[in-house]
Design a protein around this motif. Structure first.
Motif, short mmCIF file in Angstrom:
data_model
loop_
_atom_site.label_atom_id
_atom_site.label_comp_id
_atom_site.label_asym_id
_atom_site.label_seq_id
_atom_site.Cartn_x
_atom_site.Cartn_y
_atom_site.Cartn_z
N SER A 1 5.95 77.75 -35.19
CA SER A 1 5.10 78.14 -34.07
C SER A 1 4.72 79.61 -34.17
O SER A 1 3.54 79.97 -34.01
N LYS A 2 5.69 80.44 -34.44
CA LYS A 2 5.42 81.88 -34.54
C LYS A 2 4.51 82.17 -35.73
O LYS A 2 3.57 82.97 -35.63
N SER A 3 4.76 81.51 -36.85
CA SER A 3 3.95 81.73 -38.04
C SER A 3 2.49 81.33 -37.78
O SER A 3 1.56 82.09 -38.11
N TYR A 4 2.27 80.18 -37.17
CA TYR A 4 0.90 79.73 -36.90
C TYR A 4 0.24 80.60 -35.83
O TYR A 4 -0.97 80.84 -35.88
N HIS A 5 1.03 81.06 -34.87
CA HIS A 5 0.48 81.94 -33.83
C HIS A 5 -0.12 83.19 -34.47
O HIS A 5 -1.26 83.57 -34.18
N ASN A 6 0.66 83.81 -35.36
CA ASN A 6 0.18 85.03 -36.02
C ASN A 6 -1.00 84.74 -36.93
O ASN A 6 -1.99 85.48 -36.97
N GLN A 7 -0.91 83.64 -37.68
CA GLN A 7 -1.96 83.27 -38.63
C GLN A 7 -3.28 82.99 -37.91
O GLN A 7 -4.34 83.49 -38.32
N LEU A 8 -3.22 82.22 -36.84
CA LEU A 8 -4.45 81.82 -36.14
C LEU A 8 -5.02 82.95 -35.29
O LEU A 8 -6.23 83.07 -35.13
N GLN A 9 -4.12 83.77 -34.75
CA GLN A 9 -4.57 84.90 -33.93
C GLN A 9 -5.45 85.84 -34.76
O GLN A 9 -6.42 86.41 -34.28
N GLN A 10 -5.06 86.00 -36.03
CA GLN A 10 -5.77 86.93 -36.92
C GLN A 10 -6.91 86.26 -37.69
O GLN A 10 -7.63 86.91 -38.44
N ARG A 11 -7.06 84.97 -37.48
CA ARG A 11 -8.07 84.22 -38.23
C ARG A 11 -9.48 84.63 -37.82
O ARG A 11 -9.82 84.65 -36.65
N ARG A 12 -10.30 84.94 -38.80
CA ARG A 12 -11.70 85.27 -38.51
C ARG A 12 -12.46 83.98 -38.18
O ARG A 12 -12.24 82.96 -38.83
N PRO A 13 -13.33 84.01 -37.18
CA PRO A 13 -14.10 82.80 -36.86
C PRO A 13 -14.91 82.31 -38.06
O PRO A 13 -15.51 83.10 -38.78
N HIS B 1 -8.52 76.94 -31.95
CA HIS B 1 -7.12 77.40 -31.98
C HIS B 1 -7.04 78.92 -31.98
O HIS B 1 -6.24 79.50 -31.25
N GLY B 2 -7.86 79.54 -32.84
CA GLY B 2 -7.81 81.00 -32.93
C GLY B 2 -8.14 81.66 -31.60
O GLY B 2 -7.47 82.61 -31.17
N TYR B 3 -9.18 81.16 -30.94
CA TYR B 3 -9.58 81.74 -29.65
C TYR B 3 -8.46 81.59 -28.63
O TYR B 3 -8.13 82.53 -27.90
N VAL B 4 -7.86 80.42 -28.57
CA VAL B 4 -6.79 80.18 -27.61
C VAL B 4 -5.61 81.09 -27.89
O VAL B 4 -5.02 81.69 -26.97
N MET B 5 -5.23 81.21 -29.15
CA MET B 5 -4.09 82.06 -29.50
C MET B 5 -4.30 83.50 -29.03
O MET B 5 -3.36 84.19 -28.66
N ARG B 6 -5.54 83.95 -29.06
CA ARG B 6 -5.83 85.33 -28.65
C ARG B 6 -5.82 85.49 -27.13
O ARG B 6 -6.00 86.59 -26.62
N HIS B 7 -5.61 84.36 -26.41
CA HIS B 7 -5.59 84.41 -24.94
C HIS B 7 -4.28 83.90 -24.34
O HIS B 7 -4.20 83.68 -23.13
N VAL C 1 -16.82 71.47 -41.63
CA VAL C 1 -17.25 71.98 -40.32
C VAL C 1 -16.27 71.53 -39.24
O VAL C 1 -15.89 72.31 -38.36
N LEU C 2 -15.84 70.28 -39.30
CA LEU C 2 -14.88 69.74 -38.33
C LEU C 2 -13.63 70.61 -38.25
O LEU C 2 -13.20 71.02 -37.15
N LEU C 3 -13.05 70.93 -39.40
CA LEU C 3 -11.79 71.70 -39.41
C LEU C 3 -12.05 73.17 -39.11
O LEU C 3 -11.18 73.84 -38.53
N ALA C 4 -13.23 73.68 -39.46
CA ALA C 4 -13.58 75.05 -39.09
C ALA C 4 -13.68 75.19 -37.58
O ALA C 4 -13.19 76.16 -36.99
N GLN C 5 -14.31 74.21 -36.94
CA GLN C 5 -14.42 74.24 -35.48
C GLN C 5 -13.05 74.13 -34.82
O GLN C 5 -12.75 74.85 -33.86
N LEU C 6 -12.21 73.23 -35.33
CA LEU C 6 -10.86 73.08 -34.77
C LEU C 6 -10.07 74.37 -34.94
O LEU C 6 -9.35 74.79 -34.04
N GLY C 7 -10.23 75.01 -36.09
CA GLY C 7 -9.55 76.28 -36.33
C GLY C 7 -10.04 77.38 -35.41
O GLY C 7 -9.24 78.20 -34.92
N ASP C 8 -11.34 77.42 -35.15
CA ASP C 8 -11.89 78.45 -34.26
C ASP C 8 -11.40 78.26 -32.82
O ASP C 8 -11.12 79.25 -32.13
N PHE D 1 -18.94 82.73 -28.07
CA PHE D 1 -19.33 81.35 -27.78
C PHE D 1 -18.38 80.74 -26.76
O PHE D 1 -18.79 80.10 -25.78
N PHE D 2 -17.07 80.97 -26.95
CA PHE D 2 -16.07 80.42 -26.04
C PHE D 2 -16.05 81.20 -24.72
O PHE D 2 -15.77 80.62 -23.66
#
Length: 529
Positions: free
Chosen positions: A476-488, A92-98, A83-90, A495-496
């Motif tokens: 940076s670019k790889s993680y940006h694309n990966q996290l941007q497309q990451r499903r919550p 990141h994903g939300y921020v990347m999309r903004h 849960v800890l890492l899922a929340q941290l990933g979410d 929520f955010f």
């Protein structure tokens, strides 16, 4: 045998009792991950903290650290690694999309800083007295130490044991102190042991053996750097330049003598530093020509200025000083601050690291921990600095308190023999083999330094004769694309969205409810005993 001289092995064995083992389950953790916003060319972003993310002053999960460009992502406390890492990933994903075309720098040492300190915008928190104080504190850090040191990023790991564990241990020891006093005392034992054994963290988790030369432009240093590519500097055996004198372990605080032998001593020595006049900082001035330069000219402006690899903590109420919270209600958790950003993890840390930190910190908690003598403190500091600058050097020797020096490998294997018993205990109560696997992967790094994060990173740079800037930009670019497309996984974007709107409303309320001007607010804040 008295309870006070029980050995680690005996203490661990006691936890295997049927009524004791379940109480370990529920280790509580939180993560704070820092990262710089950058432009696609690798320069530090000059844009303000995105309004679409909410208020950096009052948002529960997305804020800024020293700079407007330095983001900090905060998880709530969780008793589940997943849960800890899922929340941290979410987050990141939300921020990347903004972030639009901006990205997050994936390394601890900063990106390209062409303009030096003047290119680093201070974090802004609005017009409330609290918000102005946060920015002014950073203004003071800028004047005292320079801004470049402040934008080095890391991962802070917050750790606490569940209430059931403390009640059981209190009973096991037949201790007659108030439970909270017992808890505080044991957490300080953990802190002392982290000072003793904490060199393991930069050795295993250090990931900053190299840096962009722009970080050192116009500054003096004595480190024998070697060059790579067009502008990369490195030390061949370094693990964590972030934790060196270039980074946040600032030399000017070396003589503070903040005691961790008891809570009373810790709080009183911290308060003394906050209330002790510092002639070198007085030269800066506090308010010059009507403009503030720092909160005050004392050794520490506030508690947060203490640069330490680990801190005892207690959640403070609004307007309450951290030292007052500790003094009144005792230690609630500890904050480990010596973890570099893992460049090979999209969110800066992975599950194996979290489980090893659980194991390491529980080992430090259960291992008997005598008060620290001044000579031992100096020895621990020497060991730590050796590992930071040359931890992978063949046959590097570390000192032992009351014993002969040993090679890092031999001493590490000695510690890992005890860590295995703790990993087995954690697997027995809640790990399903996960702690054993994390233990084995980190033991392999002790036996083969080439497996460490610092060696992997430096090896990649050398193999490709690549500067750290394109290396970081590629990740940076790889993680940006990966996290941007990451499903919550845990929180939907809505929520955010809602938390962002609430945070802006909280900031507006704070700005409208101030009853005194900023000068009076500051005077009142520091007048409180």
């Amino acid at each position: 045998m008295t309870k006070s001289n029980i050995t680690l092995a005996e203490r661990i064995q006691a936890w295997y009792q049927p009524q004791s083992l379940p109480t370990i389950k529920g280790i509580r953790r939180g993560i704070e991950r820092e990262s710089l916003r950058i432009n696609p060319d690798g320069n530090l972003a000059q844009s303000p903290h995105p309004q679409s993310l909410g208020s950096a002053l009052t948002h529960s999960y997305i804020t800024t650290d020293f700079s407007e460009s330095q983001m900090e992502f905060i998880t709530p406390v969780s008793d589940s690694v997943e849960v800890l890492l899922a929340q941290l990933g979410d987050v990141h994903g939300y921020v990347m999309r903004h972030l639009g075309n901006e990205q997050l720098w994936p390394l601890s040492m900063p990106c390209l800083l062409k303009g030096g300190d003047e290119q680093i915008p201070l974090a802004q928190y609005g017009s409330s007295n609290t918000g102005q104080m946060k920015t002014l504190y950073r203004q003071g850090l800028h004047h005292r130490y320079g801004s470049r040191m402040q934008v080095i990023s890391g991962v802070h790991f917050n750790f606490s044991m569940p209430d059931s564990f403390w009640s059981e241990w209190h009973n096991q020891e037949g201790n007659h102190d108030f439970l909270q006093d017992f808890v505080s005392d044991k957490y300080l034992g953990l802190v002392r042991n982290v000072y003793r054994f904490g060199w393991l963290i930069p050795y295993l988790f250090g990931a900053s053996p190299a840096l962009c030369g722009s970080f050192l432009t116009g500054t003096e240093h004595k480190l024998p750097f070697e060059r790579l590519g067009k502008g990369t500097l490195y030390l061949p055996y370094a693990t964590s330049l972030r934790l060196s004198d270039l980074g946040y372990t600032n030399n000017s605080q070396a003589d503070l003598n903040i005691s961790v032998d008891s809570l009373d001593q810790y709080v009183s020595s911290l308060r003394r530093a906050i209330n002790t006049h510092a002639p070198e900082f007085a030269k800066i001035g506090v308010k010059v020509d009507g403009e503030y330069r720092q909160l005050n000219d004392n050794v520490l402006q506030i508690e947060n200025e203490l640069y330490a690899p680990i801190r005892p903590k207690r959640t403070a109420d609004s307007g309450e000083k951290p030292s007052d919270a500790l003094n009144t209600r005792g230690i609630e958790y500890i904050e480990l601050r010596s973890v570099d950003v893992n460049p090979y993890a999209a969110v800066g840390i992975d599950a194996a690291q979290v489980r090893f930190l659980d194991t390491f910190l529980l080992w430090c908690l259960l291992t008997p921990s005598a008060p620290l003598e001044q000579d031992e403190i100096a020895l621990n500091r020497r060991n730590f600095n050796k590992v930071v600058l040359e931890g992978r050097k063949p046959s590097l020797e570390l000192e032992q308190w009351g014993g002969e020096s040993l090679s890092l490998t031999a001493l590490g294997e000695q510690y890992f023999a005890e860590l295995k018993d703790v990993a087995d205990l954690l697997d027995a109560c809640c790990g399903k083999g996960c702690y054993g696997k994390a233990y084995q992967s980190h033991l392999a790094m002790i036996q083969n330094p080439e497996l460490t994060l610092s060696a992997r990173l430096l090896g990649e740079l050398k193999a490709s004769q690549q500067d750290i800037l394109p290396f970081g930009l590629s990740l940076s670019k790889s993680y940006h694309n990966q996290l941007q497309q990451r499903r919550p996984h845990y929180w939907e974007d809505s929520f955010f969205d809602e938390e962002g709107a609430r945070s802006l409303a909280r900031q507006r309320k704070a700005e409208q409810s101030d009853l005194v001007d900023f000068d009076t607010f500051l005077k009142d804040y520091f007048a409180k005993p």
